[in-house]
Design a protein around this motif. Structure first.
Motif, PDB file in Angstrom:
ATOM      1  N   PRO A 205       0.798  -1.235   0.000  1.00  0.00           N
ATOM      2  CA  PRO A 205       0.000   0.000   0.000  1.00  0.00           C
ATOM      3  C   PRO A 205       0.826   1.278   0.000  1.00  0.00           C
ATOM      4  O   PRO A 205       0.260   2.380  -0.029  1.00  0.00           O
ATOM      5  CB  PRO A 205      -0.804  -0.117   1.295  1.00  0.00           C
ATOM      6  N   GLY A 206       2.155   1.162   0.033  1.00  0.00           N
ATOM      7  CA  GLY A 206       3.007   2.346   0.049  1.00  0.00           C
ATOM      8  C   GLY A 206       3.100   2.970   1.426  1.00  0.00           C
ATOM      9  O   GLY A 206       2.485   2.516   2.393  1.00  0.00           O
ATOM     10  N   GLY A 207       3.908   4.021   1.514  1.00  0.00           N
ATOM     11  CA  GLY A 207       4.111   4.698   2.788  1.00  0.00           C
ATOM     12  C   GLY A 207       3.193   5.895   2.950  1.00  0.00           C
ATOM     13  O   GLY A 207       2.356   6.199   2.093  1.00  0.00           O
ATOM     14  N   LEU A 208       3.368   6.597   4.060  1.00  0.00           N
ATOM     15  CA  LEU A 208       2.591   7.797   4.367  1.00  0.00           C
ATOM     16  C   LEU A 208       3.528   8.901   4.832  1.00  0.00           C
ATOM     17  O   LEU A 208       4.618   8.626   5.357  1.00  0.00           O
ATOM     18  CB  LEU A 208       1.554   7.515   5.461  1.00  0.00           C
ATOM     19  N   THR A 209       3.102  10.145   4.657  1.00  0.00           N
ATOM     20  CA  THR A 209       3.802  11.260   5.287  1.00  0.00           C
ATOM     21  C   THR A 209       3.369  11.349   6.740  1.00  0.00           C
ATOM     22  O   THR A 209       2.398  10.702   7.165  1.00  0.00           O
ATOM     23  CB  THR A 209       3.474  12.578   4.576  1.00  0.00           C
TER      24      THR A 209
ATOM     25  N   PHE B 164      -0.239  10.091   8.249  1.00  0.00           N
ATOM     26  CA  PHE B 164      -0.326   9.098   9.323  1.00  0.00           C
ATOM     27  C   PHE B 164      -1.166   9.623  10.483  1.00  0.00           C
ATOM     28  O   PHE B 164      -1.963   8.877  11.065  1.00  0.00           O
ATOM     29  CB  PHE B 164       1.083   8.733   9.809  1.00  0.00           C
ATOM     30  N   GLN B 165      -0.991  10.882  10.835  1.00  0.00           N
ATOM     31  CA  GLN B 165      -1.770  11.462  11.933  1.00  0.00           C
ATOM     32  C   GLN B 165      -3.252  11.554  11.576  1.00  0.00           C
ATOM     33  O   GLN B 165      -4.114  11.377  12.436  1.00  0.00           O
ATOM     34  CB  GLN B 165      -1.218  12.840  12.283  1.00  0.00           C
ATOM     35  N   GLU B 166      -3.546  11.806  10.308  1.00  0.00           N
ATOM     36  CA  GLU B 166      -4.947  11.916   9.888  1.00  0.00           C
ATOM     37  C   GLU B 166      -5.633  10.551   9.858  1.00  0.00           C
ATOM     38  O   GLU B 166      -6.741  10.387  10.363  1.00  0.00           O
ATOM     39  CB  GLU B 166      -5.032  12.565   8.506  1.00  0.00           C
ATOM     40  N   ASN B 167      -4.974   9.569   9.264  1.00  0.00           N
ATOM     41  CA  ASN B 167      -5.573   8.234   9.138  1.00  0.00           C
ATOM     42  C   ASN B 167      -4.485   7.229   8.779  1.00  0.00           C
ATOM     43  O   ASN B 167      -4.088   7.122   7.616  1.00  0.00           O
ATOM     44  CB  ASN B 167      -6.660   8.217   8.066  1.00  0.00           C
ATOM     45  N   PRO B 168      -3.974   6.482   9.752  1.00  0.00           N
ATOM     46  CA  PRO B 168      -2.867   5.548   9.467  1.00  0.00           C
ATOM     47  C   PRO B 168      -3.272   4.377   8.574  1.00  0.00           C
ATOM     48  O   PRO B 168      -2.412   3.645   8.098  1.00  0.00           O
ATOM     49  CB  PRO B 168      -2.453   5.061  10.862  1.00  0.00           C
TER      50      PRO B 168
ATOM     51  N   ILE C 191      -5.511 -11.606  20.777  1.00  0.00           N
ATOM     52  CA  ILE C 191      -5.822 -10.240  20.370  1.00  0.00           C
ATOM     53  C   ILE C 191      -4.490  -9.513  20.273  1.00  0.00           C
ATOM     54  O   ILE C 191      -3.809  -9.297  21.284  1.00  0.00           O
ATOM     55  CB  ILE C 191      -6.751  -9.534  21.371  1.00  0.00           C
ATOM     56  N   ASN C 192      -4.111  -9.151  19.063  1.00  0.00           N
ATOM     57  CA  ASN C 192      -2.881  -8.396  18.850  1.00  0.00           C
ATOM     58  C   ASN C 192      -3.164  -6.909  18.975  1.00  0.00           C
ATOM     59  O   ASN C 192      -4.187  -6.417  18.498  1.00  0.00           O
ATOM     60  CB  ASN C 192      -2.316  -8.682  17.460  1.00  0.00           C
ATOM     61  N   ASN C 193      -2.245  -6.184  19.613  1.00  0.00           N
ATOM     62  CA  ASN C 193      -2.404  -4.743  19.811  1.00  0.00           C
ATOM     63  C   ASN C 193      -3.733  -4.461  20.510  1.00  0.00           C
ATOM     64  O   ASN C 193      -4.620  -3.781  19.988  1.00  0.00           O
ATOM     65  CB  ASN C 193      -2.320  -3.993  18.472  1.00  0.00           C
ATOM     66  N   LEU C 194      -3.841  -5.004  21.704  1.00  0.00           N
ATOM     67  CA  LEU C 194      -5.084  -4.954  22.474  1.00  0.00           C
ATOM     68  C   LEU C 194      -5.621  -3.543  22.653  1.00  0.00           C
ATOM     69  O   LEU C 194      -6.837  -3.311  22.601  1.00  0.00           O
ATOM     70  CB  LEU C 194      -4.836  -5.601  23.854  1.00  0.00           C
ATOM     71  N   LEU C 195      -4.755  -2.561  22.835  1.00  0.00           N
ATOM     72  CA  LEU C 195      -5.177  -1.180  23.098  1.00  0.00           C
ATOM     73  C   LEU C 195      -5.326  -0.371  21.814  1.00  0.00           C
ATOM     74  O   LEU C 195      -5.581   0.832  21.875  1.00  0.00           O
ATOM     75  CB  LEU C 195      -4.172  -0.502  24.033  1.00  0.00           C
ATOM     76  N   ASN C 196      -5.159  -1.016  20.655  1.00  0.00           N
ATOM     77  CA  ASN C 196      -5.310  -0.369  19.344  1.00  0.00           C
ATOM     78  C   ASN C 196      -4.393   0.849  19.211  1.00  0.00           C
ATOM     79  O   ASN C 196      -4.790   1.910  18.738  1.00  0.00           O
ATOM     80  CB  ASN C 196      -6.765   0.045  19.104  1.00  0.00           C
ATOM     81  N   GLU C 197      -3.130   0.671  19.613  1.00  0.00           N
ATOM     82  CA  GLU C 197      -2.134   1.730  19.499  1.00  0.00           C
ATOM     83  C   GLU C 197      -1.864   2.043  18.023  1.00  0.00           C
ATOM     84  O   GLU C 197      -1.693   1.150  17.195  1.00  0.00           O
ATOM     85  CB  GLU C 197      -0.828   1.270  20.166  1.00  0.00           C
ATOM     86  N   GLN C 198      -1.841   3.329  17.678  1.00  0.00           N
ATOM     87  CA  GLN C 198      -1.500   3.764  16.324  1.00  0.00           C
ATOM     88  C   GLN C 198      -0.014   4.139  16.318  1.00  0.00           C
ATOM     89  O   GLN C 198       0.380   5.144  16.904  1.00  0.00           O
ATOM     90  CB  GLN C 198      -2.358   4.967  15.925  1.00  0.00           C
TER      91      GLN C 198
END
Length: 811
Positions: free
Chosen positions: A339-343, A347-351, A774-781
Motif C-alpha cells: 500500500p506504500g508509505g505515508l507522510t 499518518f496522523q490523519e488516518n494511518p 488479540i494483537n495490539n489490544l489497546l489499538n495503538e496507532q
C-alpha cells in the motif's frame, strides 16, 4: 500504600490456603543416581515427574533428590546431555523412595535433545550448552526460544510475541502475516534481519550470505521446535556479521510413531486465513517430517492483500550406528500488494489510508540441503553440511516520493535472482589433559554465489505484471554480482579446572566480490520529466584476506551461577545494494568501504531453585567506518534524500537484563497444576557516532537504536489451559545519522515512542487445541520504520487491533 497492603494480605491468604490444602497430604522424598557409561561426568542432568512441575538437577556424579512429593503413581524421567532419555513408572507410597537410572550414549551424541522436563524448566527460554550440534558456545551469550512452551500468535509469525524474551531486539513490523522477519540486536538495523547470519537447521537461507544477507524467507513458527540466537562472538564460527547468528531448528517426526498428523486452521481480522498441515514419524531407520502452509488475507490497509505458499520435507536416515544422513527441501512463494508509505501528516490523519494501488512484491525461494554426520567414536565426530539456493524477488511499483501523486506512468521494476552454493565441514574432538576434558572444533567453509539485479520500466497497469518493457536494454541498471568465500576456523575449550574455562578462537577469511554492469543516471524536473540522461559502465573487483581473533571465558562458582566474558573481532563486507540501485530517495557513495570492528560481552546468569532465572549482560560494539545514512539535499531540485556511506566510527554500548519468576512455585514448591510465570526484559543502549570532525554527525545517535526497550509478560497456566498477557514499550529513536526529526518526504524523521499490549489464550483437550489472541489490544496507532523504497517510501504503519483464533487437531 493501602493498595499494596491489601495486595500483600491477599497474597498471604492465598499462600496460606494453598499450603493448608497440602498439610493433610502425605509427602515423600525421592533419591537416586544417574549412571552413565565409563563413569563420565553427568552434564546437565535433569529428573522430572512427567505431567507435574516437580523436577530437579543432578550433580556431576549423578546424585539427585526430589522433595515434598505427594503419595501417588508417577512416571519419572531422567535426562542428561548426550545420553538417551529414560522413563520409569514409580509408585510413591512411603516417606523415602530410591530409584536409579542407567543412561546410554546416543548414536549421535551431539544431536539436540529436548524433553518436556527441559521445556518446563526453562519457561520457554534457555541457553545453548557449552558444546552442542557441532558448535562451541562456552563463555558466550546465547538464547534459545522453546516454541512449545510459549503462548503466542504462531500463525502470523508475530515477532513481537515470539521474540519477547530476547533482550535488546528492535523489531520492524511491516506485514500482517509475518511474511518477512525484521529484527536487529544491540543497535543494528532490523532490515530483513540482514545483520544476523540467518540459518535453518544449521545452514544459510538468506539471499546471499556474503553480498546480500537479507532474508526474504522466514520459516513458519508453527513448524519450529526452537530458535537459537548467538551474539557477538558468533563471527568466529559463522562468518562476519556484527549481529551474530540466528538459527531456526525445525521439528522432527516422532520417534515412537510411524505417522503423526497435525493440522492447524486459523482465521482472523482483515480476511486472514491460514492452514498448516504436517506429517511426521519414524519407519525403521528413517525419520521424516513434512508440512504445507497456505496464508491469505486482505491486510490492515487497502491494497495490502497477499497469498503465501510454503512446503518443506526433511528426511533423517540412520544408515549405521556411526553415520547419519539428512536431506531438507524447502519451497516458498508469495505475492503481496504493497500500500506504500505515508507522510507524517497523513499518518496522523488516518494511518489506514493508502496512496499506492499499483505496487506489488513477489518472492520465490527454493532451498536444498544435504547433511552428513559421522561418529568415529565417543570423542570424535565429523559433520558435513551442503546447501544451495535458487531464488528470486521482484518489486514493482511507483518509487517516487509519497508526497507526489501517482500519475499512472510506467512503474519501476526491480528484479533480483540468487544462485548460491555452500559447504561447511566441522570436526569436533574431545580430549583429556591435566585431569580435565577439553574440546576442539575446527572447520572450513566454501561459498560461491551469483546474484543478478535488473532495474527498469515495468507496465503502466495496476496488476502484478513482472515483465520489463525492454528486457534486453533496461532503463535503469543491469548487473551481475559473483562472489566467492573461503574460510578456516578453530576454537578450543580449555577447562582449567571444574569451574573456570577459557575458549580462544581464530578465523581466516578470503573474500572476493565482483560487479559487472551499467546504470543510467537521470536528472528529472518536478513533473518527473527527464532533463539529463547518462549511462555509466562499471567493472569492480574487490579481493581481501584477513584473520579475526576472539576469546571467551566462563567461571561457574556454583552449579546454578555463571560469569562469562568474551571479545571478538568482526568484519562486514559491503552489500550489493551498497554498490548500485537507482532510487530517487537514496544515493550510495561510490567509494563506500567494508566495515570493521569488534564486539565484547560481560555477563552473569543464574537460577534460584526452579522458580527464578536471570541474566544481565553489558556489551560494547565498536565500528570502524560504520555504514549509515545521512540526510542530504539535491543541488538541482532541492529534494531531500538519504546518502548511504561510511558515516564515521561508531560505538554501541548498553545493558541487557532479563528475569523470569515462577511465582506460584516460589510460594508453594509442591504446587502441581497451577503455574504463573512473569518475565521482565529490559535493554538500555547508547549508540553514537564518534571520531569524526563533521559537526553534522559528531556525537549524533546511531539510527534505528531505541535508547530503552522494555518488554513485560505474564503467563498463567492450569493443567491444559493457559493465558498470556504481554506489554512492550519502545522509546523514540531516529531513522538517519543526521538525527532529523521530520521531512516533507517522510523518508527521514523520528520513530516516536510506542507501547503495545497483546493477549493470547489456549485450551487443550485430548487431540484438540484451541488458541485465540488479540494483537495490539489497546489499538495503538504507531509505526516502526520509515522506508526509502519498497514497501514505501515513507512511514509504514503497524497493524491496529486484530483478532485471531486457531483450531488444531493432532493424531
Amino acid at each position: 500504600m493501602t493498595s499494596n497492603f491489601y495486595k500483600k494480605i491477599v497474597l498471604l491468604l492465598f499462600s496460606s490456603y494453598v499450603s493448608s490444602l497440602s498439610i493433610f497430604a502425605q509427602k515423600a522424598q525421592i533419591t537416586g543416581k544417574i549412571i552413565v557409561p565409563e563413569n563420565e561426568k553427568v552434564e546437565q542432568g535433569i529428573i522430572a515427574l512427567k505431567g507435574t512441575n516437580f523436577q530437579t538437577l543432578a550433580d556431576e556424579k549423578g546424585n539427585f533428590t526430589l522433595k515434598n512429593i505427594p503419595f501417588g503413581n508417577y512416571t519419572i524421567i531422567a535426562f542428561c546431555l548426550g545420553k538417551q532419555t529414560q522413563e520409569q513408572s514409580l509408585v510413591v507410597d512411603k516417606p523415602f523412595v530410591t530409584i536409579d537410572f542407567s543412561l546410554q550414549n546416543f548414536a549421535n551424541e551431539l544431536e539436540a535433545v529436548t524433553i518436556q522436563a527441559e521445556r518446563e524448566r526453562t519457561f520457554g527460554l534457555t541457553h545453548l550448552q557449552a558444546v552442542e550440534n557441532f558448535g562451541i558456545y562456552e563463555g558466550r551469550k546465547t538464547e534459545v526460544i522453546v516454541l512449545e512452551d510459549i503462548t503466542a500468535n504462531l500463525a502470523t509469525n508475530n515477532a513481537r510475541q515470539v521474540y519477547s524474551r530476547i533482550t535488546g531486539l528492535n523489531i520492524w513490523e511491516s506485514d500482517q502475516a509475518g511474511l518477512q522477519l525484521g529484527i536487529g540486536g544491540r543497535g543494528l538495523s532490523p532490515n530483513r534481519t540482514s545483520n544476523f547470519n540467518v540459518r535453518q537447521n544449521g545452514y544459510d537461507i538468506s539471499a546471499d550470505a556474503l553480498g546480500y544477507p537479507e532474508s526474504y524467507y522466514t520459516p513458519p513458527v508453527e513448524a519450529l521446535e526452537r530458535i537459537e540466537i548467538v551474539r557477538g562472538a558468533a563471527s568466529l564460527q559463522y562468518g562476519t556479521q556484527f549481529g551474530g547468528m540466528l538459527n531456526f531448528n525445525f521439528k522432527k517426526g516422532e520417534k515412537d510413531k510411524k505417522i503423526s498428523l497435525t493440522s492447524r486452521q486459523t482465521v482472523g481480522s482483515w480476511g486472514f486465513f491460514s492452514t498448516f498441515n504436517s506429517l511426521g514419524g519414524t519407519v525403521g531407520k528413517l525419520n521424516y517430517y513434512v508440512y504445507y502452509q497456505y496464508k491469505t488475507g486482505a491486510g490492515y490497509r487497502p491494497n495490502s492483500g497477499f497469498q503465501y505458499h510454503n512446503a518443506y520435507a526433511s528426511l533423517h536416515y540412520q544408515a549405521t550406528q556411526k553415520l547419519n544422513i539428512n536431506i531438507d527441501v524447502t519451497k516458498m512463494t508469495y505475492l503481496a500488494q504493497q500500500p506504500g508509505g505515508l507522510t507524517d501528516r497523513q499518518f496522523q490523519e488516518n494511518p489506514r489510508q493508502s496512496n499506492r494501488e499499483r505496487n506489488w512484491f513477489s518472492v520465490d525461494w527454493n532451498l536444498l540441503a544435504l547433511n552428513f554426520t559421522y561418529k568415529f567414536n565417543d570423542q570424535t565426530q565429523l559433520n558435513w553440511r551442503n546447501f544451495g539456493l535458487l531464488a528470486q524477488r521482484q518489486a514493482l511499483g511507483n518509487l517516487e516520493r509519497i508526497n507526489v501523486a501517482d500519475f499512472g506512468r510506467e512503474r519501476t521494476l526491480i528484479a533480483g535472482r540468487f544462485q548460491n552454493f555452500g559447504s561447511e565441514i566441522r570436526l569436533l574432538h574431545k580430549y583429556p589433559a591435566q585431569n580435565q576434558k577439553h574440546t576442539l572444533l575446527i572447520g572450513s567453509r566454501f561459498y560461491r554465489g551469483t546474484t543478478t539485479a535488473k532495474q527498469g520500466f515495468g507496465s503502466a497497469g495496476r496488476d502484478a505484471d513482472f515483465r520489463f518493457l525492454n528486457p534486453n536494454n533496461v532503463e535503469d541498471s543491469d548487473y551481475v554480482f559473483p562472489n566467492e568465500n573461503y574460510a578456516l576456523f578453530a576454537e578450543n575449550i580449555f577447562n582449567l579446572n571444574e569451574k573456570l574455562s577459557i575458549t580462544p578462537g581464530i578465523r581466516f577469511e578470503n573474500i572476493r566480490t565482483f560487479a559487472q554492469g551499467f546504470y543510467n543516471r537521470y536528472v528529472k524536473d518536478a513533473a518527473g520529466n527527464i532533463i539529463v540522461s547518462n549511462q555509466i559502465q562499471e567493472s569492480l573487483n574487490r579481493k581481501r584476506s584477513f584473520v579475526i581473533l576472539g576469546v571467551g571465558t566462563s567461571y561457574k562458582p556454583f552449579e546454578k551461577l555463571e560469569f562469562y566474558a568474551n571479545i571478538s573481532q568482526n568484519y562486514r563486507a559491503i552489500n550489493f545494494s551498497d554498490l548500485r540501485i537507482n532510487n530517487p530517495n537514496l544515493r550510495v557513495d561510490a567509494n563506500i568501504q567494508d566495515e570493521k570492528g569488534y564486539t565484547a560481552d560481560l555477563g552473569i546468569r543464574g537460577k534460584q531453585e526452579d522458580f527464578f532465572t536471570y541474566e544481565v549482560t553489558f556489551f560494547y560494539l565498536k565500528y570502524l567506518g560504520k555504514i549509515g545514512q545521512v540526510l542530504k539535499t539535491d543541488s538541482i531540485l532541492f529534494n531531500d534524500y538519504r546518502f548511504r556511506t561510511n558515516v564515521s566510527n561508531a560505538r554501541n554500548l548498553g545493558i541487557e537484563a532479563f528475569a523470569e519468576w515462577n511465582i506460584l512455585k516460589m510460594l508453594n514448591p509442591s504446587q502441581q497444576f497451577w503455574q504463573w510465570n512473569m518475565f521482565v526484559n529490559f535493554a538500555w543502549i547508547d549508540a553514537r557516532y564518534v571520531g569524526t570532525q563533521d559537526n553534522a554527525i559528531r556525537n549524533k545517535k546511531v539510527e534505528m537504536v531505541p535508547p530503552t526497550n522494555l518488554k513485560i509478560g505474564n503467563t498463567l497456566k492450569y493443567k491444559n489451559v493457559g493465558l498470556n498477557v504481554q506489554y512492550i514499550q519502545i522509546q523514540e529513536h531516529f531513522s538517519d545519522a543526521s538525527n532529523t526529526r521530520r521531512t516533507a518526504s517522510a523518508i527521514e524523521g523520528i520513530i516516536p515512542s510506542y507501547h503495545v499490549a497483546d493477549i493470547s489464550f489456549f485450551y487443550r483437550y485430548k487431540f484438540l487445541t484451541w488458541e485465540c489472541s488479540i494483537n495490539n489490544l489497546l489499538n495503538e496507532q504507531y509505526f516502526t520504520r520509515r522506508a526509502e523504497g519498497y514497501p514505501g517510501p515513507g512511514i509504514i504503519p503497524a497493524d491496529g487491533r486484530g483478532f485471531y483464533t486457531t483450531l488444531q487437531v493432532k493424531f
